[in-house]
Scaffold this active site. Structure first.
Site, mmCIF file in Angstrom:
data_model
loop_
_atom_site.group_PDB
_atom_site.id
_atom_site.type_symbol
_atom_site.label_atom_id
_atom_site.label_comp_id
_atom_site.label_asym_id
_atom_site.label_seq_id
_atom_site.Cartn_x
_atom_site.Cartn_y
_atom_site.Cartn_z
ATOM 1 N N SER A 1 0.781 -1.239 0.000
ATOM 2 C CA SER A 1 0.000 0.000 0.000
ATOM 3 C C SER A 1 0.810 1.284 0.000
ATOM 4 C CB SER A 1 -0.918 0.025 1.236
ATOM 5 O OG SER A 1 -0.138 0.022 2.415
ATOM 6 N N ASP B 1 -11.370 5.171 -2.500
ATOM 7 C CA ASP B 1 -11.328 5.124 -3.954
ATOM 8 C C ASP B 1 -11.952 3.794 -4.374
ATOM 9 O OD1 ASP B 1 -9.381 3.222 -3.444
ATOM 10 O OD2 ASP B 1 -7.699 4.480 -4.107
ATOM 11 N N HIS C 1 -9.659 1.008 -2.030
ATOM 12 C CA HIS C 1 -9.181 1.132 -0.656
ATOM 13 C C HIS C 1 -10.245 1.701 0.288
ATOM 14 C CE1 HIS C 1 -5.628 1.316 -3.307
ATOM 15 N NE2 HIS C 1 -5.065 0.573 -2.370
#
Length: 355
Positions: free
Chosen positions: A29, A320, A323
């Site tokens: 991430s 988004d 995520h």
């Protein structure tokens, strides 16, 4: 005051190490990893227009604020936010509190996410960790063994191996070469080698996070043409194979390595609970992304730079198209930190720290 601001991160790292609390993160991430791939560009361009407040420690990595592992879990543990491996001048006492080796688009498999540009797959992340050990040995001497044994390794991998590999047949052939069961086994076997490599380097406490319900992300709902209030069950079933394999692997690792502790973080259950009971957590939007262009029933597949986000971010499950928001991340982190075995098996992070 200026000098204190410069020295404070190092001071906090030393204090955290003295208390036996250090954390090393391996995952998929991080965006400020120096690779400048496509995902880096998107996330960095989004910082300013999305009003992310860095003065409060927020990293803004594919998030509307703090990330689940780095920032929220660091807050719960009372340790400073982790610097990325590629942070300029990262050395010496700055390493003592821990480091984030995660990389955007990275996966368990080396080829995962290759269409997005340079990234650090987990095997490279392990090598990056090893490259820091010489500095830590110089600082700690013989105490390095105890320091590593007390430290916590957080590993959050697997999602990209599906999103940016198996579930992307236009670019990757893995779904033609492997059945879902075979691919899950491939991931677990590859993952095991990297986990054991970290164990051989001295780490003894591991939190291995499972994959969330990818079939419920705005991206998969959109491309799978899901009906309103429905996830893509086939995708969730595929992810479930990996999660069950990882949980079984945790049990086997604990049997084979009695001097260490491995825990499975049930990310799927945490997010699934939020999706099925959003009102209990204060969420009102579960299908659309806060950051994205509204296409009607779903949100756009990507979060374009300089696109205005929603104003009520705390009411959204997804930031988004992939995520979760910081609000959801906080729930995941809290469950991993102090939840029962159904959330974090066999013990949670808080219990792990006390060992």
């Amino acid at each position: 005051m200026a000098l204190l601001a410069v020295l404070l991160p190092s001071i906090l790292s030393v204090l955290a190490a003295a208390q036996g609390i250090s954390m090393f993160v391996f995952g998929d991430s991080l965006v400020d990893d120096g690779n400048n791939n496509l995902l880096d560009s998107i996330a960095k361009a989004n910082y300013y227009p999305y009003g992310i407040d860095f003065s409060q420690g927020a990293t803004g990595r594919f998030s509307d604020g703090k990330t689940t592992i780095d920032d929220v879990l660091c807050d719960l543990l009372g340790i400073p936010y982790l610097p990325p491996y590629t942070a300029p001048g990262l050395n010496g006492t700055q390493l003592l509190g821990g480091v984030n080796y995660a990389s955007a688009a990275a996966g368990i498999l080396e080829e995962t996410g290759q269409h997005l540009g340079e990234r650090f797959p987990v095997n490279q992340q392990v090598l990056n960790f090893e490259s820091n050990l010489s500095q830590l040995r110089a600082l700690l001497g013989e105490d390095i063994r105890g320091y590593l044994a007390r430290s916590i390794a957080i590993m959050v991998l697997g999602s990209n191996d599906y999103i940016n590999n198996y579930l992307l047949p236009s670019l990757y052939s893995s779904s033609e070469e492997y059945t879902p069961e075979e691919f899950a086994n491939l991931l677990i076997n590859s993952y095991r080698r990297q986990i054991l490599a970290l164990h051989s380097l001295g780490l003894r406490k591991f939190l291995l996070a499972g994959i969330g319900p990818l079939g419920c992300t705005p991206n998969q709902r959109f491309w799978g043409e899901a009906q309103p209030d429905q996830c893509i069950d086939q995708v969730n079933a595929i992810v479930g194979l990996f999660n069950r394999g990882l949980r079984s692997e945790v049990e086997q690792l604990n049997i084979n390595h009695s001097g260490a502790i491995f825990s499975y973080g049930n990310t799927y259950a945490a997010i699934d609970d939020v999706l099925n009971n959003p009102a209990n957590y204060g969420f009102t939007v579960v299908e659309k992304a806060c950051c994205g262009i509204d296409l009607g029933s779903q949100a756009q597949i990507t979060c374009l730079p300089f696109t205005s986000p929603c104003e009520n971010r705390t009411e959204y499950v997804f930031w988004d198209s992939f995520h979760p928001t910081t609000a959801v991340g906080s729930i995941i982190a809290q469950r991993a930190y102090s939840g029962p075995p159904s959330d974090c098996y066999p013990i949670n992070v808080q219990q792990m720290v006390q060992i």
